[in-house]
Write a protein that holds these residues in place. Sequence first.
Motif, PDB file in Angstrom:
ATOM      1  N   ASN A 153      63.166  14.198 -18.208  1.00 40.18           N
ATOM      2  CA  ASN A 153      62.129  13.837 -17.238  1.00 40.18           C
ATOM      3  C   ASN A 153      62.723  13.746 -15.830  1.00 40.18           C
ATOM      4  O   ASN A 153      62.431  12.827 -15.067  1.00 40.18           O
ATOM      5  CB  ASN A 153      61.496  12.495 -17.625  1.00 40.18           C
ATOM      6  CG  ASN A 153      60.829  12.544 -18.984  1.00 40.18           C
ATOM      7  OD1 ASN A 153      59.689  12.947 -19.114  1.00 40.18           O
ATOM      8  ND2 ASN A 153      61.571  12.138 -20.016  1.00 40.18           N
ATOM      9  N   ASN A 201      57.347  16.421 -14.602  1.00 44.26           N
ATOM     10  CA  ASN A 201      57.488  15.975 -15.992  1.00 44.26           C
ATOM     11  C   ASN A 201      57.139  14.495 -16.145  1.00 44.26           C
ATOM     12  O   ASN A 201      56.566  14.077 -17.151  1.00 44.26           O
ATOM     13  CB  ASN A 201      58.909  16.223 -16.491  1.00 44.26           C
ATOM     14  CG  ASN A 201      59.156  17.684 -16.817  1.00 44.26           C
ATOM     15  OD1 ASN A 201      58.213  18.432 -17.061  1.00 44.26           O
ATOM     16  ND2 ASN A 201      60.415  18.093 -16.806  1.00 44.26           N
ATOM     17  N   MET A 238      53.396  14.235 -16.064  1.00 44.49           N
ATOM     18  CA  MET A 238      52.842  14.747 -17.318  1.00 44.49           C
ATOM     19  C   MET A 238      53.001  13.723 -18.439  1.00 44.49           C
ATOM     20  O   MET A 238      52.113  13.536 -19.261  1.00 44.49           O
ATOM     21  CB  MET A 238      53.541  16.054 -17.703  1.00 44.49           C
ATOM     22  CG  MET A 238      53.161  17.237 -16.822  1.00 44.49           C
ATOM     23  SD  MET A 238      51.396  17.655 -16.941  1.00 44.49           S
ATOM     24  CE  MET A 238      51.300  18.202 -18.647  1.00 44.49           C
ATOM     25  N   PHE A 239      54.159  13.054 -18.441  1.00 45.67           N
ATOM     26  CA  PHE A 239      54.415  12.039 -19.461  1.00 45.67           C
ATOM     27  C   PHE A 239      53.439  10.865 -19.310  1.00 45.67           C
ATOM     28  O   PHE A 239      52.915  10.343 -20.291  1.00 45.67           O
ATOM     29  CB  PHE A 239      55.864  11.544 -19.340  1.00 45.67           C
ATOM     30  CG  PHE A 239      56.231  10.463 -20.317  1.00 45.67           C
ATOM     31  CD1 PHE A 239      56.359  10.737 -21.670  1.00 45.67           C
ATOM     32  CD2 PHE A 239      56.450   9.155 -19.885  1.00 45.67           C
ATOM     33  CE1 PHE A 239      56.696   9.739 -22.572  1.00 45.67           C
ATOM     34  CE2 PHE A 239      56.787   8.154 -20.781  1.00 45.67           C
ATOM     35  CZ  PHE A 239      56.912   8.452 -22.126  1.00 45.67           C
ATOM     36  N   ALA A 252      49.821  11.916 -20.175  1.00 46.80           N
ATOM     37  CA  ALA A 252      49.648  12.235 -21.599  1.00 46.80           C
ATOM     38  C   ALA A 252      49.370  10.982 -22.427  1.00 46.80           C
ATOM     39  O   ALA A 252      49.180  11.068 -23.643  1.00 46.80           O
ATOM     40  CB  ALA A 252      50.886  12.941 -22.134  1.00 46.80           C
ATOM     41  N   ARG A 284      47.494   7.865 -24.179  1.00 46.09           N
ATOM     42  CA  ARG A 284      46.204   7.881 -24.872  1.00 46.09           C
ATOM     43  C   ARG A 284      45.158   7.013 -24.181  1.00 46.09           C
ATOM     44  O   ARG A 284      43.962   7.183 -24.396  1.00 46.09           O
ATOM     45  CB  ARG A 284      46.382   7.436 -26.326  1.00 46.09           C
ATOM     46  CG  ARG A 284      46.902   6.036 -26.505  1.00 46.09           C
ATOM     47  CD  ARG A 284      46.979   5.644 -27.984  1.00 46.09           C
ATOM     48  NE  ARG A 284      47.557   4.316 -28.151  1.00 46.09           N
ATOM     49  CZ  ARG A 284      48.838   4.091 -28.329  1.00 46.09           C
ATOM     50  NH1 ARG A 284      49.691   5.105 -28.361  1.00 46.09           N
ATOM     51  NH2 ARG A 284      49.293   2.856 -28.466  1.00 46.09           N
ATOM     52  N   ALA A 288      49.356   4.323 -20.140  1.00 38.76           N
ATOM     53  CA  ALA A 288      49.768   5.017 -18.918  1.00 38.76           C
ATOM     54  C   ALA A 288      50.447   4.041 -17.955  1.00 38.76           C
ATOM     55  O   ALA A 288      51.461   4.372 -17.319  1.00 38.76           O
ATOM     56  CB  ALA A 288      48.557   5.661 -18.251  1.00 38.76           C
ATOM     57  N   ARG A 315      53.892   3.219 -19.186  1.00 32.90           N
ATOM     58  CA  ARG A 315      54.828   4.323 -18.942  1.00 32.90           C
ATOM     59  C   ARG A 315      55.240   4.378 -17.471  1.00 32.90           C
ATOM     60  O   ARG A 315      56.395   4.679 -17.155  1.00 32.90           O
ATOM     61  CB  ARG A 315      54.191   5.646 -19.370  1.00 32.90           C
ATOM     62  CG  ARG A 315      54.075   5.778 -20.881  1.00 32.90           C
ATOM     63  CD  ARG A 315      53.529   7.128 -21.302  1.00 32.90           C
ATOM     64  NE  ARG A 315      53.500   7.245 -22.765  1.00 32.90           N
ATOM     65  CZ  ARG A 315      53.165   8.361 -23.416  1.00 32.90           C
ATOM     66  NH1 ARG A 315      52.819   9.450 -22.735  1.00 32.90           N
ATOM     67  NH2 ARG A 315      53.168   8.377 -24.732  1.00 32.90           N
TER      68      ARG A 315
END
Length: 220
Positions: A124, A129, A132-133, A136, A138, A143, A146
């Motif tokens: 990452n 990236n 995107m992580f 992504a 749910r 989010a 992360r």
Amino acid sequence: MAYVKNNIVKFILLLVIFSFIGSSVAQDKKVLLQSDKKKLEEEIKYSTKLLAETKKSKKTSLNQLVLLKKQIRDREKLLQTMQKQVLAVDETIKLNEEIIGDLNTDLKKLRDEYAQMVYFAYKNRDSYNKLMFIFAARDFNQAYKRLKYFQQYSEYRKIQSQLIVKTRDELEITIIQLEANKQEKMELLSSLMAEKEKLNQEKAMKSNAVQKLNKKEKQL
């Protein structure tokens, strides 16, 4: 990340506890035994001086026998004290070996975790990236977690790196202490053998003195 943090806290506490126990208890016992040993050595030195004075007359006396008996008692106490010193050093050696084992285990865990962190950072490494992580996830909560993860990641890597260095340094220090303990044990065992030899000589002198006194009594 919480796992890494908990592991760090656990590791630091482990180091503090082991360091405190290892240095405090062992040192107190060592000082006490060394003090006893010094007192007994002074007693033996004094009685040796008195014995030397009685030998100048080249006559076996009751006083000489009394001095020999006292010196033998003191020498036996000295041997007991030195044996306790050996046992105390053995305990320290065992403790240091356990600490080294724990430090090696923790060091491996820290390095494995750090390797995973470096690998993750490599995967990452660009902003795309990372986004995107995050996207992504749910749901919003995942989010957000992360996002916070990335924000804290750099600091955790720094802490992990510092812990690896600290653990490695602590390991090296403990290994040096262990080698010093083993050397101390060898020296104690050598001194112990020398004292046993002196004790045997004193017992032989005592036996000889008793025989001479008995012979004198028969001549009276």
